[in-house]
Structure formats: structure tokens, C-alpha cells
Design an enzyme around this catalytic site. Structure first.
Site, PDB file in Angstrom:
ATOM      1  N   CYS A 335     -42.573 -13.975   7.266  1.00 20.10           N
ATOM      2  CA  CYS A 335     -42.578 -12.797   8.144  1.00 20.10           C
ATOM      3  C   CYS A 335     -43.665 -12.801   9.230  1.00 20.10           C
ATOM      4  CB  CYS A 335     -42.634 -11.508   7.331  1.00 20.10           C
ATOM      5  SG  CYS A 335     -42.828 -11.668   5.579  1.00 20.10           S
ATOM      6  N   ARG A 364     -45.565 -21.114  -3.265  1.00 15.87           N
ATOM      7  CA  ARG A 364     -46.286 -20.076  -4.006  1.00 15.87           C
ATOM      8  C   ARG A 364     -46.828 -20.678  -5.292  1.00 15.87           C
ATOM      9  NH1 ARG A 364     -42.056 -14.948  -3.206  1.00 15.87           N
ATOM     10  NH2 ARG A 364     -42.091 -15.015  -0.914  1.00 15.87           N
ATOM     11  N   GLN A 382     -36.439 -20.385   1.789  1.00 17.21           N
ATOM     12  CA  GLN A 382     -35.755 -19.101   1.890  1.00 17.21           C
ATOM     13  C   GLN A 382     -34.757 -19.122   3.044  1.00 17.21           C
ATOM     14  OE1 GLN A 382     -39.227 -16.544   2.450  1.00 17.21           O
ATOM     15  NE2 GLN A 382     -38.861 -15.616   0.455  1.00 17.21           N
ATOM     16  N   ASP A 384     -34.243 -17.059   5.243  1.00 19.45           N
ATOM     17  CA  ASP A 384     -34.948 -15.851   5.674  1.00 19.45           C
ATOM     18  C   ASP A 384     -34.503 -15.433   7.065  1.00 19.45           C
ATOM     19  OD1 ASP A 384     -36.702 -13.853   5.163  1.00 19.45           O
ATOM     20  OD2 ASP A 384     -38.513 -15.086   5.237  1.00 19.45           O
ATOM     21  N   HIS A 386     -35.388 -11.993  10.051  1.00 18.48           N
ATOM     22  CA  HIS A 386     -36.022 -10.717  10.356  1.00 18.48           C
ATOM     23  C   HIS A 386     -35.366 -10.127  11.595  1.00 18.48           C
ATOM     24  CE1 HIS A 386     -39.043 -12.800   7.878  1.00 18.48           C
ATOM     25  NE2 HIS A 386     -39.233 -11.594   7.384  1.00 18.48           N
ATOM     26  N   LYS A 466     -36.903  -1.742  -0.473  1.00 16.00           N
ATOM     27  CA  LYS A 466     -35.891  -2.776  -0.253  1.00 16.00           C
ATOM     28  C   LYS A 466     -34.655  -2.523  -1.091  1.00 16.00           C
ATOM     29  CE  LYS A 466     -37.890  -5.932  -3.722  1.00 16.00           C
ATOM     30  NZ  LYS A 466     -38.401  -7.290  -3.989  1.00 16.00           N
ATOM     31  N   HIS A 512     -36.517  -7.083   6.952  1.00 17.33           N
ATOM     32  CA  HIS A 512     -36.556  -8.389   6.274  1.00 17.33           C
ATOM     33  C   HIS A 512     -35.248  -8.533   5.508  1.00 17.33           C
ATOM     34  CE1 HIS A 512     -41.161  -8.417   6.379  1.00 17.33           C
ATOM     35  NE2 HIS A 512     -40.845  -7.161   6.685  1.00 17.33           N
TER      36      HIS A 512
END
Length: 641
Positions: A335, A364, A382, A384, A386, A466, A512
Site C-alpha cells: 500500500c 513477513r 499478493q 494486490d 488499490h 474490511k 485496498h
């Protein structure tokens, strides 16, 4: 004197304080017999709990949603009582209810083995038959320490000394056995029933510290009735057959090793599967108006401090020093990088919504004990994205995303999807006013999208509430994959803005969102959902052409070439082995189609086609077989989107 309001709105006044058992008996003898506990103004309590003031009360029975956790907790206590009766000298520690069951940690010099389970289960059933009353007492700290020390329970005695002196100690007795516990519990062991099963034993450490003594953890499961237990044990058997780690080896998809804990070595077939998912979703996102970006893998600590991740997420981040007194962090999420791209150049309200997508490689520092195959790793990618938008655009973006996500899941064989709305966690960034706004906005947008949801309290991200999308697989297991989050916090913290229609600067809303969650985990779910038997379009190897005799080698190559020209992924097996051996080997590797060719096929221009899991084979002309398989291998993108 209390007036009790029941779930149906009926009210029952009493001229004195009343226990849960007395309340159930006042309603009827059947309910009194079935009652396990009560819920008082939302709090679960023992049936012996006395209600002294007006309250909303529900009687909990085995059919109540709350019953399962009660049974699991009591299952742990009955297990511990049985173990201490059968193996004197064994010390108890803790035994909570967990998802799908319970466990209890014991200290004992001799190891437990699965062979001990039969005797332990039998003793547990005897304890149920004894129907021992379960009662609660309050002890002083000194009283508890003395009792546990006198009875050789040094772990419990140590734990009691850690409790503040002014805090009460809750003790639950069942028969002659007792444990320190906050409860609540069933009224007696007889209410537990016998629909339980011990599953496995593993190691654990006292208080989770490897420096402390090692304990033995016995896991079990329990259900309100035998049918539910049987169904669950069948699910476990199916899950064992479908274990993605075993299938990953047998299908030559990937492996993992000690030199790269929490990371994956993708083999050619596995990487082919990975790219199928990546390319499929890339095409869907392109059509949905997303722009793909790529952000750096390592970013300066200062950016993570400004975003709030350093404070909230530092322990999970891999940190490096660059030799020039700078601290850098390997990104655990994408992000902040996407906001940096948004901030380049002046943005207008006319540019919004702006959708950035990335196959973001993240790391992580997950605890080694939490890692599980490719389902939970340290290095993952991910899917991912946005979305930067205005408040007025949130509803439309939420609906478009939900429609896209459900369509994607359907293409991969998942049609049973539940949605949870996770609200503010205890540790979070942003004011309560900002969270009030974000939660209200997300609820309104989700309702407007026509999506039903349940509340998942306290499980939101630290920067916003979320939606969590939970899909159910073939054998009834739930997997949380996709997410959609409303964030007012990061755009503020990282100073993202756009010029509004009024000519002034405004903060965008940051949405997100992810569909797969991580490609690694989603592939693991797919392997187990299909038990490795992927639909033809998704399979990393679609066809193997096998020769029956070496005289057909040249014809087999011709067959392979024709299939590859039609777009199929094909291997050739020309080994000097019997055809039955070849078919069995490729079936174990979950190859969807085996084409066998021999001398007669060469002469007649035919192939013998056998699908995975089917005994019968079809003999077809080569061009018909190629046409049939090419049609069956068409992806959902080619068919509908």
C-alpha cells in the site's frame, strides 16, 4: 426483583434472584433437562449463575450456536481428568477450546502415543457416565498456590503467582478433579455426551517459550451428536488425501527446504500453474480498468514510520542495514508504494477512480511454528490493488469489485461464498470519528452492492474496516481469501491528495482489495479443493501421449505436435514400460488425459483417450481427439468474458 426478557420478547418477573437452572425449569421440564448454560445480556454464564436484576436471557442448549465452544472447553477438562486418573503423576497446564476442537497440555516424563488414545477415550466416556457435577468456587491466591503445590502441580502453582494479588481465582471442580479456569462450563460431565475423538499428540513449550520445559499436547474434537462427529472425521480423512504438500510432491509442482524456511521452490509444472492464475487475473483486471504497476522490494524505514506500519507491524518485518547508517525494510505489503505512485504529478477529481494493481512480492517474518506448506509462508505474492476514489464513488467501486470477485471464484469452482465485515481492532491508527465514518461507509456500500454480510468484531486492518470473503471448498472447509478495505488513514498519513471540482485539495479514499489474497495460498487451496484433479483448462500438464510399443514412437510425436499446435500442454512418454504402468504413474501425478498409441493407431490414425479417474477409454480419430480436447481446455476467459 428481576424481570427476565426471553429471546422471543416474553417477560418473566421473579420475586427473588434466580439462577439459570431455575429460569429454565420455570419455562418447562424439557428445557430444564436440555439446558447447558445461559447468555445474560450477551455474556455466556454457567447455568448456576444467579440473575439479580433485569436482564435479557437466552437458555443455551446443544442446538445453540454457543454450545459447541462449551462442549469443546469441557472436552478439554474431561480429557485432563481422564489422563490424570490413568497416568498418575502427570501434571496439567492449560486446555482451551480451539477451532474444530480442543487440546490440553500435559507434563509427563514418558511420551504419550496414539495407542494411549483408546484407553483415554474410554475413561472419558466413564467420566461422562458418572455425570459428575461441575461447580465453581472462588479461592484466594495463597489458597490456590498451596493446593497446587501440595498436589505436585508446579506449573499451575507458578501460573497462580503471576496473577495480581487482588484478582479472584476461579476454580472449577468436577467430581474429585479440579482446574483453575474462568469458565463458563456445563452443569455436569454427563451433559458432554460421547461424540468426541482424540486426534493426535504433539510437542509444546510451557508458556510458549523454547527455554521452558517441553509439554505434550493432546488434541481432540467434539460435537453435539455422533453424525456431526462422523461427518467431521470424514472431512479430516478427505483433507489428508488432499493435503497440498503431498500432492505438490507427487505432481512435481513445488518443494520447500530448510535453507529457505517459509519460501517455495516452484518446479516447471507448478510455475506453469502459477502463471495461469496470474495471467487469468491480469486479463480480468485489464478489462475492469486496472493499471498494473510495480513497486520497490525494499523501502526506507522513514516511509514505514509515516505510514504507521513500523509501529504496528515492525515485528513481522525483515529489516536490513545498508552500510550507510540507513535502516531499510523488505515490504510486508504494497500500500505505501502505491500511494507514492499516486502522488507523482497533480491528480484531479476527473482522474478518479484510479485503480493500481500489482503482483506484489511481500515478505513477513511469520513464526516458524505458524508456517504451513504453501498456505502460510514468509515469502508470497499478493494479487494486490488499490483504488483511489471519492466518497461518492465507494458504493460503485464496492459493487464492481464484489461482482468481479464472485465471478472469478465461480471460474475456479467456488460458488459458496460468505462475506464478513470486520470492524475496528483494538490496536489501530486513526481517530474514532474516522473509524465511525469508514465503518458506516463500508456497511452502506456493501448493502448497496446487494451483498449479505455478518459482523466479525475487532478483526479489521489497523487502518480501516474490511470485508472478508470466505469461500467453501468441496469438502466443506472455509477459506478466507479476498478482502476489500475502506481506508481514510493512509492517504492522510502519507499526504495523498487530488484537486476537487471546487479547485481545492482533497484527500482520496483508498480502497485496498485482493481476490486471491496470495497466489501461493490460493494455489494450495485449489490443490486441496480439486484433490489435484484440476479442470483441463487449469491443469499445468493437460495431456501425456504414451506409446504402447516403440514402433509407434514417430506417430506419438505426430500426435503431440498436433495437440500442441491446438494450444494444449503436452508431454511425451516413450519409455520402454508397459502401458498399464505408464497410466498408473500419470494417474498418480493427476494428469487429466492420457492418450495411448500403438501400431494399430498409427495405421488407422487413431488414439485411445483415457480421462483421469475413468476406467473406460475412447478410441477416436486423431483430428477428432484434438478438436475435442482443445474445446474442453478452453479457459473461462475464452468462453464467457
Amino acid at each position: 426483583m428481576p424481570t427476565i426478557t426471553l429471546p422471543d420478547g416474553a417477560q418473566r418477573p421473579f420475586d427473588r434472584p434466580v439462577s439459570g437452572a431455575e429460569l429454565a425449569a420455570s419455562i418447562g421440564p424439557g428445557l430444564a433437562k436440555a439446558a447447558l448454560a445461559i447468555r445474560v445480556d450477551g455474556e455466556l454464564r454457567d447455568l448456576s449463575h444467579v440473575i439479580a436484576k433485569d436482564a435479557k436471557v437466552a437458555i443455551v442448549t446443544k442446538t445453540s450456536p454457543e454450545a459447541l465452544e462449551l462442549l469443546r472447553h469441557d472436552g478439554a477438562h474431561v480429557l485432563a481428568e481422564a489422563v490424570q486418573e490413568l497416568f498418575p503423576g502427570t501434571q496439567i497446564t492449560f486446555g482451551p477450546a480451539i477451532e474444530n476442537g480442543f487440546y490440553y497440555d500435559f507434563f509427563r516424563n514418558a511420551p504419550f502415543t496414539p495407542e494411549d488414545f483408546t484407553a483415554i477415550e474410554q475413561r472419558m466416556k466413564e467420566i461422562v457416565d458418572r455425570d459428575e457435577p461441575i461447580t465453581r468456587e472462588i479461592w484466594s491466591r495463597d489458597q490456590a498456590v498451596k493446593w497446587f503445590e501440595d498436589h505436585g502441580e508446579r506449573f499451575k502453582a507458578e501460573w497462580v503467582t503471576q496473577i495480581p494479588a487482588d484478582e479472584e481465582i476461579s476454580i472449577y471442580k468436577q467430581g474429585q478433579w479440579l482446574d483453575m479456569c474462568t469458565g463458563p462450563h456445563l452443569p455436569s460431565t454427563g451433559k458432554l455426551g460421547k461424540a468426541f475423538k482424540l486426534l493426535r499428540v504433539s510437542g509444546a513449550y510451557w508458556r510458549g517459550d523454547p527455554k521452558n520445559p517441553q509439554l505434550q499436547r493432546i488434541y481432540g474434537t467434539i460435537f453435539p451428536d455422533d453424525k456431526q462427529l462422523k461427518d467431521y472425521l470424514h472431512q479430516l480423512e478427505e483433507a489428508e488425501k488432499r493435503d497440498h504438500r503431498r500432492l505438490g510432491r507427487e505432481m512435481e509442482l513445488f518443494h520447500q527446504q530448510e535453507e529457505a524456511v517459509g519460501a517455495i521452490f516452484w518446479h516447471p509444472k507448478g510455475w506453469r500453474l502459477y502463471r495461469k492464475l496470474e495471467n487469468y487475473l491480469r486479463q480480468r483486471l485489464d478489462k475492469a480498468g486496472y493499471q498494473e504497476v510495480k513497486t520497490p522490494q525494499i523501502l526506507d524505514r522513514s516511509l514505514w514510520e509515516r505510514s504507521g506500519h513500523w509501529e504496528k507491524f515492525r515485528e513481522a518485518m525483515f529489516v536490513v542495514e545498508d552500510g550507510e547508517n540507513k535502516t531499510l525494510a523488505v515490504k510486508p505489503m504494497n500500500c505505501p508504494g502505491h500511494i507514492q505512485i499516486f502522488k507523482q504529478g497533480l491528480k484531479s477529481y476527473r482522474d478518479l477512480p484510479l485503480r493500481f494493481s500489482e503482483y506484489g512480492s511481500c515478505h513477513r517474518n511469520e513464526p516458524s511454528g505458524a508456517l504451513h506448506g504453501i498456505m502460510r509462508v514468509r515469502a508470497f505474492t499478493q494479487d494486490d490493488a488499490h483504488i483511489f476514489c471519492t466518497d461518492d464513488q465507494i458504493g460503485a467501486e464496492c459493487k464492481a469489485f464484489c461482482d468481479l470477485l464472485l465471478s472469478v471464484y465461480k471460474d475456479f469452482g467456488f460458488t459458496d461464498v460468505k462475506v464478513k465485515l470486520s470492524d475496528r481492532p483494538e490496536v489501530r491508527a486513526g481517530s474514532d470519528e474516522v473509524w465511525d465514518r469508514a465503518e458506516a461507509t463500508l456497511k452502506e456500500a456493501t448493502a448497496a452492492a446487494g451483498v449479505e454480510f455478518s459482523i466479525n468484531p475487532g478483526e479489521g486492518a489497523f487502518y480501516g474496516p474490511k470485508l472478508e470473503f470466505v469461500l467453501r471448498d468441496t469438502i466443506g472447509r472455509d477459506w478466507q481469501c479476498g478482502t476489500f478495505q475502506v481506508d481514510y488513514v493512509l492517504p492522510e498519513r502519507l499526504d495523498a491528495s487530488y484537486v476537487g471540482e471546487d479547485g481545492a485539495k482533497h484527500r482520496p479514499v483508498m480502497l485496498h482489495r485482493a481476490i486471491f489474497g496470495s497466489l501461493e495460498r490460493f494455489i494450495g487451496i485449489l490443490i486441496e479443493h480439486y484433490a489435484g484433479k484440476f479442470p483441463l483448462w487449469l491443469s499445468p500438464l493437460q495431456v501425456v501421449v504414451c506409446t504402447i510399443v516403440s514402433d509407434a514412437d514417430d506417430y506419438a510425436r505426430k500426435v503431440r505436435d498436433a495437440l500442441e499446435k491446438a494450444g494444449l500442454i503436452v508431454d511425451l512418454d516413450l519409455r520402454n514400460e508397459k502401458i498399464g504402468y505408464k497410466v498408473r504413474e500419470h494417474s498418480l501425478a493427476k494428469v487429466p488425459v492420457v492418450l495411448a498409441v500403438g501400431k494399430r493407431d498409427q495405421e488407422g490414425g487413431t488414439v485411445a483417450l483415457r480421462y483421469l479417474g475413468e476406467e473406460a477409454q475412447k478410441v477416436l480419430q486423431l483430428d477428432e481427439a484434438v478438436r475435442t480436447l482443445a474445446e474442453q481446455a478452453r479457459s473461462p476467459l475464452e468462453n464467457t468474458h
